[in-house]
Every structure is written in C-alpha cells, then in structure tokens.
Design a protein around this motif. Structure first.
Motif, short mmCIF file in Angstrom:
data_model
loop_
_atom_site.label_atom_id
_atom_site.label_comp_id
_atom_site.label_asym_id
_atom_site.label_seq_id
_atom_site.Cartn_x
_atom_site.Cartn_y
_atom_site.Cartn_z
N PHE A 43 -62.41 31.14 -94.90
CA PHE A 43 -61.98 32.59 -94.60
C PHE A 43 -62.93 32.92 -93.16
N ASN A 44 -62.89 32.16 -92.31
CA ASN A 44 -63.20 32.53 -91.08
C ASN A 44 -64.98 32.81 -91.09
N GLY A 45 -65.52 32.05 -91.98
CA GLY A 45 -67.14 32.00 -92.27
C GLY A 45 -67.78 31.44 -91.16
N PRO A 46 -69.04 31.30 -91.48
CA PRO A 46 -69.98 30.58 -90.36
C PRO A 46 -69.55 29.06 -90.25
N LYS A 47 -69.70 28.72 -88.95
CA LYS A 47 -69.66 27.11 -88.55
C LYS A 47 -71.09 26.58 -88.79
N VAL A 48 -70.88 25.47 -89.11
CA VAL A 48 -72.11 24.60 -89.26
C VAL A 48 -72.09 23.54 -88.12
N VAL A 49 -72.99 23.51 -87.30
CA VAL A 49 -72.93 22.75 -86.10
C VAL A 49 -74.15 21.88 -86.16
N GLU A 50 -73.96 20.59 -85.46
CA GLU A 50 -75.17 19.91 -85.15
C GLU A 50 -75.47 19.82 -83.80
N LEU A 51 -76.91 20.16 -83.60
CA LEU A 51 -77.14 20.17 -81.98
C LEU A 51 -78.58 19.69 -81.87
N GLY A 52 -78.80 18.57 -80.88
CA GLY A 52 -80.21 18.43 -80.63
C GLY A 52 -80.97 18.17 -81.73
N GLY A 53 -80.54 17.44 -82.79
CA GLY A 53 -81.19 16.89 -83.91
C GLY A 53 -81.56 17.88 -84.76
N ALA A 54 -81.04 19.09 -84.84
CA ALA A 54 -81.02 20.13 -85.82
C ALA A 54 -79.64 20.64 -86.39
N ILE A 55 -79.52 21.13 -87.57
CA ILE A 55 -78.48 21.57 -88.09
C ILE A 55 -78.32 22.99 -88.10
N LEU A 56 -77.43 23.84 -87.36
CA LEU A 56 -77.58 25.25 -87.56
C LEU A 56 -76.29 25.61 -88.03
N SER A 57 -76.48 26.96 -88.42
CA SER A 57 -75.16 27.65 -89.02
C SER A 57 -75.20 29.02 -88.11
N ILE A 58 -73.89 29.06 -87.39
CA ILE A 58 -73.77 30.37 -86.57
C ILE A 58 -72.45 31.06 -87.07
N ASP A 59 -72.35 32.18 -86.86
CA ASP A 59 -70.99 32.86 -87.28
C ASP A 59 -70.18 33.14 -86.02
N LYS A 60 -69.11 33.56 -86.28
CA LYS A 60 -68.06 33.67 -85.11
C LYS A 60 -68.58 34.56 -84.05
N GLU A 61 -69.45 35.44 -84.21
CA GLU A 61 -69.89 36.25 -82.87
C GLU A 61 -70.38 35.31 -81.97
N ILE A 62 -71.50 34.34 -82.51
CA ILE A 62 -72.10 33.57 -81.84
C ILE A 62 -71.19 32.54 -81.24
N ALA A 63 -70.47 31.93 -81.94
CA ALA A 63 -69.58 30.62 -81.68
C ALA A 63 -68.95 31.21 -80.29
N GLN A 64 -68.45 32.26 -80.54
CA GLN A 64 -67.36 32.75 -79.50
C GLN A 64 -68.21 32.96 -78.18
N ASN A 65 -69.51 32.88 -77.92
CA ASN A 65 -70.20 33.09 -76.99
C ASN A 65 -70.82 31.72 -76.37
N ILE A 66 -70.42 30.91 -76.91
CA ILE A 66 -70.74 29.39 -76.40
C ILE A 66 -69.83 28.69 -75.74
N LYS A 67 -69.70 28.62 -74.54
CA LYS A 67 -68.24 27.84 -73.82
C LYS A 67 -68.63 26.44 -73.76
N ILE A 68 -67.59 25.61 -74.30
CA ILE A 68 -67.64 24.32 -74.35
C ILE A 68 -66.48 23.50 -73.55
N LYS A 69 -66.56 22.16 -73.11
CA LYS A 69 -65.68 21.39 -72.67
C LYS A 69 -65.38 20.38 -73.71
N MET A 70 -63.91 20.43 -74.11
CA MET A 70 -63.85 19.45 -75.14
C MET A 70 -63.30 17.96 -74.45
#
Lengths: 89, 616
Positions: free
Chosen positions: A62-89
């Motif tokens: 239900f569009n809940g938070p994403k769990v991501v792995e980054l630099g050896g840590a596991i973080l959970s971020i919600d939609k507002e943050i995730a949409q502010n981080i630009k990536i290249k796939m």
C-alpha cells in the motif's frame, strides 16, 4: 528515464528511488533541488551521495516505506524521501 | 600548543566524554568502563539524559547517540546542545568518539565532524572502533595503525561485549587524558569533504558490509515479509501481553504470601488496638496490595528491553508506519506507544524522536491511553474478581490473559481513534513543517543480559519509589477517615462514610457504591491508589479477613459484573496520573492541553463505563 509530453512541452522525468523495483540496484545521481538544506545534509550524512549504489530490498504494501541498502546500512524511507533521490538505473 | 586543560586541573575532576551514533554500542562501553550498569539504548531517543560514572579518578560521561551535528528532531537538538556545552567546559579533557566496526563509513561522517570540533576547542580526541568482534567474526581485521595515521588521532579497536581490547583502552585512558598530543592535526570542516573522506577511509579500512548484511537480510526476509512479518508482529505483541500475566504469576504469588506472612507475624507480635489495626489495614492492606504487582512491571520491562536490544523495535516501527500514517501518526510513534505500556512519562519524552512536530503532539496526547503499569494492579484485581482462570494450549493462553490483551487493545484502539479524529479535525495544523520518515534498521544482536537485568530492577525500583509515597499517604489518610470516630456504626458512620455518601450519586450510574467512588476519586492522583484505597477500606471493614485476599473480599461483597467491566473500561480511558499531566505540560508547554486531556478522557471514561454498566 521517462519523457512526458505536457501542454505541448517536453518534460524529462528523472527516475527516483521510489521507482526502483525490489531486488534492483541503481546509482544515486543527486538529490532534487526543492529539498531544504537540513534535509539534504541529513540525507548526505545517511549516505545518499552521488555515485553510491542503492538497492531496494523491500517495498511495503500500500505504498508504504521502502527498505533500501546503502553503504553497509539498511534504511527505511517513505515515499516523500524516496521521490527526492534521483537515480540512474 | 598550549593546552587549556593544564596542570592545575589534574587534581580536579577530569571528564572523559563518550560521543557516537545510536547503536554504536556506546552505552555498553560506558557500562564496562565505569562498572555502573546503565541502560543500553538500541534505539534513538532512549538515552535522553546524560549518564556519568567513575573510572578511577576520571569521570566518564555518556552522551545520547546522535546521527549528526545538524539536528533534525528535538531529542537530537538536546544531544547536540549538550555536546557543544561539554566542548566549552574546562572540565572536559578528552573526547572519545565511538565508531561501529561494521558501519565504519556512517560512523566516520559524524566522527570527523566531532573531530573537527574537538580541534577547534583544543580538546584531546580519540577514536574507538567498537564491536570489533563483529568484524573478526567475518574474518576482517582493521588496520588500526594505518587508520590512526590517516585520521591524525589515536584509534583503539575493541569490543565492549566480548571485552577484546577493552583493558588496553582502559590502561591508555589516563595517559590520553594527561597528554594533549592526541589533539587532531588536519581536519576538514567542509560538509562534502567530510563525507568524501569518510567514504575513502571506510573503503580502505572498513570491512565488506555485504557479509554482515547477508545475515540480517535473511532474518528480515521473514520478519519484514508482507504477511508473515505481520503475523510475526501480531504474535510477538500477543505473547508480550500474555506473558505479563503468565510469567509474573508465580512471582506475584510469592510477594503476596510474603506480605501475608509478614502481616500475620507483625499483628501477632503486637497487642490488639489502634496501632495493630493501623498496620494491618493501612500498611499491609493498603500499601502491600500494590506491591504484589511489581513483578508484572518487571516482566513487561524485560520484554520491551529484549525487543529493543535485539533490534526488532525498529522493524516494528517500520511495519507500523503505513497503518499508523492512516491515523495521522508516524512509524516512530510506535516506540513511544509501546513504552507507554510500561509508563507514560518516559514514553512522552521518547516522542521527541518524532520529527514532525504535529505527529509528535498527537502521539504525546494519546500516549496516556496506553495501559501503563499503574493500571496493571487495577486490571489484575478486577480480572481476578470476575474472570475465571482457565488455561488452554498447555498454559500458553489463558482466559485472564485474553481479557488483559483485550483491555490493552481497547486502549490502543481508543488512542488510534482519538488520533484519527484530531488529524481529521486538522488539530495543530498550523505546524506545517511535516518531516518525512527515515529510519535506520540496526543489525540484529543478542541482547546483553547484564544491562537488561539492571533495567528490569531499575523499573521496579523507580515504580515503587514514585508510587509508594502517594499510596502510603492516601492509605494513611483513608484509614484515618475510615477508622474514626471509633466504631459503633463501623465504616458507614465514619468520616469517610459521610464524605462517601455525599459523592455517591456521582458514581451510582456506574453501578458502584461509595467505597469504589472514594477509590476512583483518590486514584486521580495515581491509578494504583485505587487498589490501595480499596485494600484499606476492606481492611477496616473485615477485621478478621485475610489481608492479601482483596479480590476475594470484593467477590464476596457482590460487585456486579457490569459494574466491574465498566470500571475496567473507565480505567482504560481515564487520565489519572499527576506525574503524566505534569510531563505533558512540560513537553507541550501548554497547561490547556494537559488539563484538557484530564477532563476530556475523564468524561469519555465516565460515559463508556456508564454504557458498559447499562449493557451488562
């Protein structure tokens, strides 16, 4: 990268972490411009820096938070943050 | 370089300050250094106050874990302010920055910021890489000398858990405090440079993070699974509330019979008369009947501590984020809500970790609806009166435990509904600064039993110390009013009887008589007073009855089932705790909110109790 035609103008929409599918990785290419200084500083300290590899481990239902792995840590971020981080796939 | 902490300070107290990110094992290191068994925080916001202890003639100060010097939430601001204050103080002679061996890059960002500050303030500085056992387990050895050379500060690698390298650090500490040679040389203050440097150093000296994460991911695959994780979450919560009842029962029985034996012994040794009656009714009956519930508080603290130290609480916050957002709360509201089941006061303070001021306010205002340990005595007493003890599944589930669970759930549901209503009414909407949700999931760890047990005993001590004086005074006051003028008409014709009959109409709709009315009114000081007051009243009435058997007394007295259930609902909802009101006032800065909650929840509780009493 998506290219969208709105009102006769070409607008390029950059992919963000929010669009990153589960079990996929991507490189961070920057943060959105609209972020506050405090917010972008914090994100950088948490490791959301250009060139870092980010992988999506889980997308909560239900569009809940994403769990991501980054630099050896596991973080959970919600939609507002995730949409502010630009990536290249 | 001239040092500000010079020779004349040597004899005075010299402070060693521990700074680090949350989950860096800082508090455990502090415990090992000072021998003081303090609480180990495994989640931001748990270590709010500064703790200090002695190591020989050094004072070690443990600072709250912080992610950065750029504070984000209120509890971080408190920590950052404290760090600046310590740096300005002449007494501070050495800053120890604790890094996490398995997450070198993240901890170095903060570490380098602190290092720059230490240099600016001319303080001694040293890095400690903690949890080296994690790295060694995966076959990684950190080149301490190389890292130390690049950082320009001494580096110690140790494990506060397995004690590797700890004694070396302890031996070196006095020298580090004496010499100022460890003041760092080349440091950068530029934010982006700090990030680049820590990345470079972590890449060169740190361990391959993937190995650590692999194990963590395996557990997460189950505990964060879309529906398995949900089931696991519900199961853990259910067992938590069940165990409060089942595990604590033998301990409670022991306390109860202990008080009974003591009472029999004391009243046998003393001649009959006013003093004997006073000890029996007010002290053993009033104060004693509340001591019986201390084991339950200890069991609850133990389980919450276990979940917190193992790293599960952060996962629970994540699982709850989406459902809680629906009610206008954040996933971070989960931890204050859960610890609110032990005591509302630390829970309200823990709400500082919620970045969004509006969600923080709503969380704080609804925390009093969580069934805190002060309600346990009331619940336990009334459940013992009305619910038969039947066991299923070999004692894992029992009917009394089920009712307990139901009461806790009622509190939580009420809190969610109140939050939802406040959110929809755009309560405090002026506070537009909504902050997004970001949460680090710490590695799973086996909890260290020593700090956990310390915490359990501390909770009991704290609870007794906070509640006992109030209960003692109320018990004595009630006993005095209930005992005099001496006898003839008994309790009915005492001073208390007259007061009670005066207020009786207020409580008649709830189906209870004046004795319960007095107990309810008195429990607006603190809920557990209810049990103490009833214990004193029944003690005065039935002089020859078994003192500890308050439940049996009420049963024989013929309180109706509906009135009993109504009382339970009343105690779920009503805000009856002077200390909580004071804390809410302090944290929100609003007298109106604090007293508004007392009146609002009081009215709601009365209404619900009336409805329940009418239905049954």
């Amino acid at each position: 990268m998506k290219i969208v035609l709105i009102c006769g103008q070409l607008i390029m929409l950059q992919n963000t972490v929010w669009e990153l599918p589960t079990k996929k990785s991507a490189k961070i290419v920057g943060l959105q411009n609209g972020l506050s200084v405090a917010m972008s500083n914090r994100l950088k300290e948490m490791g959301f820096c250009d060139g870092e590899t980010i992988s999506c481990l889980k997308q909560c239902p239900f569009n809940g938070p994403k769990v991501v792995e980054l630099g050896g840590a596991i973080l959970s971020i919600d939609k507002e943050i995730a949409q502010n981080i630009k990536i290249k796939m | 370089m001239s040092s500000t902490v010079s020779d004349n300070h040597k004899s005075a107290q010299q402070k060693v300050v521990l700074i680090g990110r949350p989950n860096s094992g800082k508090s455990l290191l502090f415990n090992q250094l000072t021998g003081l068994q303090q609480k180990v925080a495994n989640f931001p916001g748990v270590t709010v106050e500064l703790k200090s202890g002695k190591m020989k003639d050094l004072t070690i100060v443990d600072f709250p874990g912080t992610y950065s010097l750029h504070s984000f939430s209120q509890d971080e601001q408190v920590a950052v302010d404290a760090i600046y204050k310590a740096l300005d103080s002449d007494e501070t002679s050495l800053i120890v920055c604790v890094l996490d061996a398995s997450r070198l890059e993240r901890s170095l960002v903060f570490g380098l910021q602190i290092q720059a500050l230490a240099k600016k303030h001319n303080k001694g500085f040293v890095f400690v890489i903690n949890m080296i056992d994690d790295a060694l387990r995966f076959g990684h050895e950190i080149d301490v000398q190389g890292l130390s050379a690049e950082l320009g500060s001494p580096v110690f690698a140790l494990s506060a858990k397995t004690l590797i390298g700890l004694s070396e650090f302890q031996q070196a500490l006095p020298d580090l405090v004496e010499q100022q040679t460890c003041t760092p040389q080349n440091v950068s203050e530029n934010h982006d440079e700090v990030i680049t440097q820590s990345r470079h150093l972590a890449y060169k000296y740190g361990m391959n993070a993937n190995v650590v994460l692999k194990q963590q991911n395996k557990i997460d695959q189950f505990l964060l699974h879309n529906w398995l994780g949900g089931i696991a979450f519900m199961a853990i919560m259910f067992l938590l509330f069940q165990s409060i009842f089942t595990w604590a029962t033998p301990l409670m029985d022991a306390v109860e019979s202990g008080i009974g034996i003591l009472a029999t012994f004391v009243s046998g040794a003393l001649p009959e008369g006013v003093i004997n009656d006073f000890l029996n009714d007010a002290i053993f009956g009033g104060v004693g009947s509340f001591l019986v519930f201390v084991p339950q508080i200890m069991v609850l603290t133990f389980i919450i501590g276990l979940l917190e130290d193992s790293g599960y609480l952060a996962r629970a916050a994540l699982i709850c984020h989406k459902p809680l957002s629906f009610f206008g709360l954040s996933g971070r509201s989960f931890i204050p809500y859960l610890s609110g089941h032990a005591c509302a006061i630390p829970a309200i303070m823990a709400a500082r970790t919620i970045e969004s001021p509006r969600k923080r306010l709503i969380t704080m205002m609804t925390i009093p609806l969580m069934s805190c340990s002060a309600r346990l005595p009331v619940y336990a007493l009334l459940i013992a009166v009305f619910i038969p003890q039947t066991q299923y599944l070999g004692g894992l589930v029992n009917t009394q435990g089920m009712v307990f669970f139901g009461l806790y759930m009622t509190g939580i549901m009420t809190a969610l509904i109140v939050s939802f209503v406040m959110d929809k009414m755009h309560f405090a909407d002026g506070d537009k600064s909504e902050m997004p949700f970001i949460l680090e999931l710490p590695s799973y760890r086996l909890p260290h039993w020593k700090p956990l047990m310390y915490r359990v005993f501390n909770s009991a001590k704290y609870f007794i110390r906070r509640a006992a004086p109030v209960i003692f005074m109320v018990a004595v006051g009630i006993w005095f009013l209930g005992y005099f003028p001496i006898h003839e008409g008994g309790l009915e014709n005492s001073y208390l009887g007259h007061i009670g009959h005066f207020i009786e109409p207020l409580f008649e709709p709830l189906g209870v008589d004046w004795r319960y009315g007095v107990a309810i009114l008195m429990s607006f000081l603190a809920r557990e007073v209810f049990v103490g007051t009833l214990g004193t009243l029944f003690g005065i009435e039935g002089a020859d009855e078994n003192i500890a058997g308050l439940a049996a007394n009420i049963q024989n007295d013929g309180l109706t089932f509906g009135a009993g259930m109504g009382l339970l609902i009343f105690y779920v909802i009503a805000l009856q705790c002077v200390a909580t009101v004071a804390t809410i006032k302090a944290e929100t800065g609003s007298q109106k909110i604090a007293w508004g909650l007392v009146v609002g929840y009081g009215a709601l509780a009365y209404l619900m109790a009336f409805i329940v009493n009418s239905i049954f």
